[in-house]
Design a protein around this motif. Structure first.
Motif, mmCIF file in Angstrom:
data_model
loop_
_atom_site.group_PDB
_atom_site.id
_atom_site.type_symbol
_atom_site.label_atom_id
_atom_site.label_comp_id
_atom_site.label_asym_id
_atom_site.label_seq_id
_atom_site.Cartn_x
_atom_site.Cartn_y
_atom_site.Cartn_z
ATOM 1 N N SER A 102 0.812 -1.132 0.125
ATOM 2 C CA SER A 102 -0.016 0.056 -0.102
ATOM 3 C C SER A 102 0.892 1.249 0.016
ATOM 4 O O SER A 102 1.862 1.259 0.540
ATOM 5 C CB SER A 102 -0.823 0.121 1.185
ATOM 6 O OG SER A 102 -0.144 0.226 2.456
ATOM 7 N N GLN A 103 0.337 2.505 -0.485
ATOM 8 C CA GLN A 103 1.037 3.701 -0.325
ATOM 9 C C GLN A 103 1.196 4.094 0.996
ATOM 10 O O GLN A 103 2.431 4.607 1.349
ATOM 11 C CB GLN A 103 0.112 4.788 -1.253
ATOM 12 C CG GLN A 103 0.603 6.061 -1.156
ATOM 13 C CD GLN A 103 0.329 7.015 0.073
ATOM 14 O OE1 GLN A 103 -0.686 6.817 0.717
ATOM 15 N NE2 GLN A 103 1.192 7.714 0.500
ATOM 16 N N SER A 104 0.447 3.810 1.706
ATOM 17 C CA SER A 104 0.590 4.285 3.321
ATOM 18 C C SER A 104 1.730 3.161 3.851
ATOM 19 O O SER A 104 2.460 3.725 4.778
ATOM 20 C CB SER A 104 -0.555 3.704 4.121
ATOM 21 O OG SER A 104 -0.955 2.406 3.930
ATOM 22 N N ALA A 105 1.991 2.101 3.511
ATOM 23 C CA ALA A 105 3.245 1.383 3.694
ATOM 24 C C ALA A 105 4.425 2.161 3.345
ATOM 25 O O ALA A 105 5.400 2.236 4.257
ATOM 26 C CB ALA A 105 3.050 0.178 3.224
ATOM 27 N N VAL A 106 4.501 2.272 2.176
ATOM 28 C CA VAL A 106 5.479 3.226 1.512
ATOM 29 C C VAL A 106 5.920 4.467 2.478
ATOM 30 O O VAL A 106 7.013 4.847 2.620
ATOM 31 C CB VAL A 106 5.351 3.557 0.128
ATOM 32 C CG1 VAL A 106 6.630 4.140 -0.367
ATOM 33 C CG2 VAL A 106 5.408 2.210 -0.510
ATOM 34 N N SER A 107 4.924 5.347 2.787
ATOM 35 C CA SER A 107 4.987 6.581 3.483
ATOM 36 C C SER A 107 5.583 6.180 4.930
ATOM 37 O O SER A 107 6.415 6.819 5.342
ATOM 38 C CB SER A 107 3.673 7.104 3.801
ATOM 39 O OG SER A 107 3.680 8.192 4.415
#
Length: 79
Positions: A42-47
């Motif tokens: 997910s994008q939130s994991a990358v963030s």
């Protein structure tokens, strides 16, 4: 993906994993969402990885190293 020189790789190794991930993504012109889609997260994991809140699992780091054609030990932290 852009190939990093040995110089670039050695310079980045002095920084935390989150910073390395962010720089690699920027150098390749990817958004967090685009990068997340490439590695299947997910994008939130990358963030959270880039901010240093969490670190990616070992298998994820292996996938990222393969994506960017980096040496296996690129994400090892200095002791």
């Amino acid at each position: 993906m852009k190939t990093l020189t040995d110089f670039d790789i050695n310079q980045l190794k002095d920084y935390p994993i989150g910073y390395r991930l962010q720089r690699l993504r920027w150098w390749n012109g990817l958004t967090q969402d685009e990068f997340a889609q490439l590695i299947g997260c997910s994008q939130s994991a990358v963030s959270m990885w880039e901010s240093g809140t969490y670190k990616p699992y070992e298998k994820t780091l292996e996938k990222i190293a393969e994506l960017y054609d980096l040496p296996c030990n690129f994400f090892e932290e200095k002791s």
